[in-house]
Design an enzyme around this catalytic site. Structure first.
Site, PDB file in Angstrom:
ATOM      1  N   GLY A  54      34.624  46.179  35.253  1.00 27.60           N
ATOM      2  CA  GLY A  54      34.769  47.392  34.448  1.00 27.60           C
ATOM      3  C   GLY A  54      34.254  48.594  35.208  1.00 27.60           C
ATOM      4  O   GLY A  54      33.508  48.439  36.172  1.00 27.60           O
ATOM      5  N   CYS A  82      32.273  40.939  38.875  1.00 34.72           N
ATOM      6  CA  CYS A  82      31.912  42.333  39.141  1.00 34.72           C
ATOM      7  C   CYS A  82      30.999  42.911  38.051  1.00 34.72           C
ATOM      8  O   CYS A  82      29.860  42.503  37.933  1.00 34.72           O
ATOM      9  CB  CYS A  82      33.179  43.169  39.333  1.00 34.72           C
ATOM     10  SG  CYS A  82      32.838  44.737  40.148  1.00 34.72           S
ATOM     11  N   TYR A  83      31.492  43.801  37.214  1.00 32.19           N
ATOM     12  CA  TYR A  83      30.670  44.321  36.117  1.00 32.19           C
ATOM     13  C   TYR A  83      30.141  43.158  35.274  1.00 32.19           C
ATOM     14  O   TYR A  83      29.001  43.158  34.831  1.00 32.19           O
ATOM     15  CB  TYR A  83      31.497  45.273  35.245  1.00 32.19           C
ATOM     16  CG  TYR A  83      30.711  45.874  34.097  1.00 32.19           C
ATOM     17  CD1 TYR A  83      30.018  47.072  34.254  1.00 32.19           C
ATOM     18  CD2 TYR A  83      30.649  45.241  32.854  1.00 32.19           C
ATOM     19  CE1 TYR A  83      29.296  47.633  33.211  1.00 32.19           C
ATOM     20  CE2 TYR A  83      29.939  45.783  31.801  1.00 32.19           C
ATOM     21  CZ  TYR A  83      29.255  46.980  31.973  1.00 32.19           C
ATOM     22  OH  TYR A  83      28.536  47.516  30.939  1.00 32.19           O
ATOM     23  N   HIS A 169      36.343  40.142  43.433  1.00 35.93           N
ATOM     24  CA  HIS A 169      37.427  39.919  42.463  1.00 35.93           C
ATOM     25  C   HIS A 169      38.328  38.763  42.887  1.00 35.93           C
ATOM     26  O   HIS A 169      39.283  38.967  43.633  1.00 35.93           O
ATOM     27  CB  HIS A 169      38.271  41.191  42.331  1.00 35.93           C
ATOM     28  CG  HIS A 169      37.546  42.292  41.635  1.00 35.93           C
ATOM     29  ND1 HIS A 169      37.538  42.428  40.268  1.00 35.93           N
ATOM     30  CD2 HIS A 169      36.776  43.294  42.110  1.00 35.93           C
ATOM     31  CE1 HIS A 169      36.812  43.475  39.926  1.00 35.93           C
ATOM     32  NE2 HIS A 169      36.323  44.021  41.026  1.00 35.93           N
ATOM     33  N   GLU A 171      40.532  37.373  41.248  1.00 30.98           N
ATOM     34  CA  GLU A 171      41.859  37.508  40.628  1.00 30.98           C
ATOM     35  C   GLU A 171      42.815  38.375  41.439  1.00 30.98           C
ATOM     36  O   GLU A 171      44.024  38.378  41.209  1.00 30.98           O
ATOM     37  CB  GLU A 171      41.717  38.078  39.206  1.00 30.98           C
ATOM     38  CG  GLU A 171      41.329  39.554  39.096  1.00 30.98           C
ATOM     39  CD  GLU A 171      39.837  39.828  39.219  1.00 30.98           C
ATOM     40  OE1 GLU A 171      39.122  38.974  39.780  1.00 30.98           O
ATOM     41  OE2 GLU A 171      39.384  40.902  38.780  1.00 30.98           O
ATOM     42  N   ASP A 227      64.130  42.534  29.023  1.00 32.83           N
ATOM     43  CA  ASP A 227      63.343  42.155  27.846  1.00 32.83           C
ATOM     44  C   ASP A 227      64.207  41.953  26.601  1.00 32.83           C
ATOM     45  O   ASP A 227      64.111  40.936  25.928  1.00 32.83           O
ATOM     46  CB  ASP A 227      62.280  43.217  27.533  1.00 32.83           C
ATOM     47  CG  ASP A 227      61.321  43.400  28.702  1.00 32.83           C
ATOM     48  OD1 ASP A 227      61.304  42.526  29.585  1.00 32.83           O
ATOM     49  OD2 ASP A 227      60.609  44.418  28.726  1.00 32.83           O
ATOM     50  N   LYS A 366      55.553  40.385  31.840  1.00 35.85           N
ATOM     51  CA  LYS A 366      56.951  40.593  32.234  1.00 35.85           C
ATOM     52  C   LYS A 366      57.506  39.410  33.053  1.00 35.85           C
ATOM     53  O   LYS A 366      58.630  38.970  32.820  1.00 35.85           O
ATOM     54  CB  LYS A 366      57.043  41.877  33.062  1.00 35.85           C
ATOM     55  CG  LYS A 366      58.432  42.257  33.452  1.00 35.85           C
ATOM     56  CD  LYS A 366      58.923  43.397  32.612  1.00 35.85           C
ATOM     57  CE  LYS A 366      60.346  43.727  32.928  1.00 35.85           C
ATOM     58  NZ  LYS A 366      60.867  44.703  31.968  1.00 35.85           N
TER      59      LYS A 366
END
Ligand code: XMP
Length: 510
Positions: A54, A82-83, A169, A171, A227, A366
């Site tokens: 964050g 992280c945060y 991170h 991710e 979509d 998506k």
């Protein structure tokens, strides 16, 4: 499932996507959620918790925090990123400090103690960092398992309490072995249930839809984009003729697009209600030059036409995706967690209040919609279509929109796209299109000087449209496109290629 508690990081959604890629369901919740709310809002059992990164500093009094009780209530392993690492260190009695310098970007990391988190990971890797504060004294009972090349604590753990903390991170794609590290947490530590799959998930969703719909009629708007097409196919398999897809031609579509869309649906076995409202839209846009004004008029007109054609709506299906539902800045509080997106106009809010809205893709990203499309047999050509903005060509004609300008732009755009497809470049770019400028430029046609239109062509590469780079299309290719446009589109004397990235420019010109 793994519950991700969001502290507002730009990467929070990536954490969910990475974990889902591992075959484990992951969902994002605002940090302000209570345990009861969290348990009630999901149908899956929580097997682990991730605290996201964050932008705030734990050292600031008003930064987003949760209590240690909240964490302990679940009695499941926790990963702090992280945060999240800093907050969990702080809550457990560790000491944080503002670093003298910010670690940002690629950073060398050395593993100094064995950890289940680093199973199968070499001792030295490069990770992605983005932090100002650092843990300088770990909480007691926590051991440091890795440090950065700058001597900063990069990971900590307390295996008894099953708390694992990383400053980097995992991710983010740039982190080497990031996927392995997340996998080690999800399977090695949490022992999470593998088996979440899109198909199973959407099969469960089917039951919810059937129950909600009963024998009512469901209407939806289709544009021919990914979509709405995938949603129409998915819903028509469940609801058959109870589904009424409506396709509104705004007159702002590309060359021959309306026929193509109708034909595509037909080949998928779906009959759409086609409404040609081109004249209405063009009339409403007469004399309007301001881009935002154009957008407003088109949006309003669309709702008017759609609701008129839909008649009495029993249920309206919308293609809302997960990123629309989750506002990453949920740190602002629970009320800010639902984004007020552009289609939340009064008419739709009313239906929402009455419980008449269906959003079957509200938990999907998506790429998951694309994957579902493939499972349902939607052709690749549709799945890989470039995004096309709702206001269509209106935001690609600088200034007032007229029939004549639309004709010019359509032809130029068609040539550009056709050439991209011919050279197998279409799928290499995120979006590509032509823009018609409002100023004219001089050209020579034969022996005569002519004063004609300028077409700008734009092609960008991007992952999510938030940032974009101009596509380095081959010069030869650009040359061919420019020649064809000037030769084949009457009234065009000049073609320019847009070489600005986003930021500072936007993808569209208006
Ligand atoms: P920008 O121009 O903001 O575009 O960099 C980012 C992405 O959003 C699309 N876009 C729109 N889509 N209504 C839409 O439905 C709009 O008013 C609109 N404006 C931009 C754009 O095509 C790109 O994919």
């Amino acid at each position: 499932m793994i519950a991700i508690i969001d502290f507002g990081s730009q990467y929070t959604q990536l954490i969910a996507r990475r974990i889902r890629e591992l075959g484990v369901y992951a969902e994002i919740f605002p940090y302000s959620i209570s345990k009861e709310e969290l348990l009630n809002s999901s149908k899956e059992k929580v097997e682990g918790i991730v605290f996201s990164g964050g932008p705030a500093s734990v050292l600031d009094e008003d930064s987003p925090k949760v209590s240690l009780d909240f964490v302990k209530l679940f009695d499941v392993p926790i990963l702090g990123i992280c945060y999240g690492m800093q907050l969990l260190s702080y809550l457990n009695g560790g000491k944080l400090e503002k670093s003298l310098f910010r670690e940002y970007g690629y950073t060398g990391l050395r593993i100094i103690e064995d950890s289940i988190l680093f199973k199968g990971v070499p001792r030295e890797i490069v990770v992605w960092m983005s932090h100002g504060d650092s843990v300088v004294i770990p909480p007691s009972n926590f051991r440091v398992t890795s440090v950065t090349e700058n001597g900063i604590i990069a990971s900590l753990e307390n295996t008894n309490e099953r708390i694992y903390l990383v400053q980097f991170h995992p991710e983010v794609y740039h982190t080497q072995y990031g996927k392995e590290i997340l996998s080690n947490f999800v399977f090695g530590v949490c022992n999470a249930t593998k088996g979440w799959s899109l198909e199973r998930f959407m099969k469960e969703e089917e039951e919810i839809i059937k129950k909600k719909v009963g024998n009512k009629r469901v209407v939806m708007a289709v544009s021919g984009g990914v979509d709405s097409t995938v949603m129409a196919v998915y819903l028509s398999k469940i609801l058959g003729t109870q589904l009424l897809p409506i396709f509104v031609n705004t007159g702002l579509l590309r060359l021959n697009e309306e026929n193509e869309v109708i034909e595509n649906f037909r080949s998928l076995g779906i009959e759409v209600k086609y409404v040609d409202a081109s004249d209405e839209f063009l009339f409403a846009l007469k004399g309007v030059k301001d881009p935002e004004e154009k957008r407003k008029i088109i949006g309003k007109k669309f709702i008017e036409v759609f609701f008129r054609e839909a008649g009495d709506i029993e249920i309206l299906a919308q293609g809302t995706l997960y990123p629309d539902v989750i506002e990453t800045s949920s740190v602002k509080g629970p009320s800010a967690t639902i984004k007020t997106h552009h289609n939340r106009v009064a008419e739709i809010r009313k239906l929402e209040k009455e419980g008449k809205i269906l959003e079957p893709f509200r938990f999907l990203f998506k790429d998951e919609v694309r994957a579902l499309g493939r499972v349902l047999g939607v052709p690749e050509r549709i799945i890989n279509r470039h995004p096309f903005p709702g206001p269509g060509l209106a935001v690609r004609i600088m200034g007032e929109v007229t029939k004549e300008k639309l004709d010019i732009l359509r032809k130029a755009d068609y040539i550009f796209i056709e050439e991209l497809r011919n050279d197998n470049l279409y799928e290499e770019v995120w979006q590509a299109f032509a823009v018609l400028l409002s100023d004219k430029a001089v050209g020579v046609m034969g022996d005569e000087r002519s004063y004609g239109n300028v077409i700008a062509i734009r092609a960008v590469t991007s992952v999510d449209g938030m940032t974009a780079d101009w596509a380095r299309l081959p010069h030869e290719f650009l040359n061919r496109v420019a020649n064809r446009i000037v030769r084949e589109v009457p009234g065009v004397t000049r073609v320019v290629y847009d070489i600005t990235s986003k930021p500072p420019a936007t993808i569209e010109w208006e």
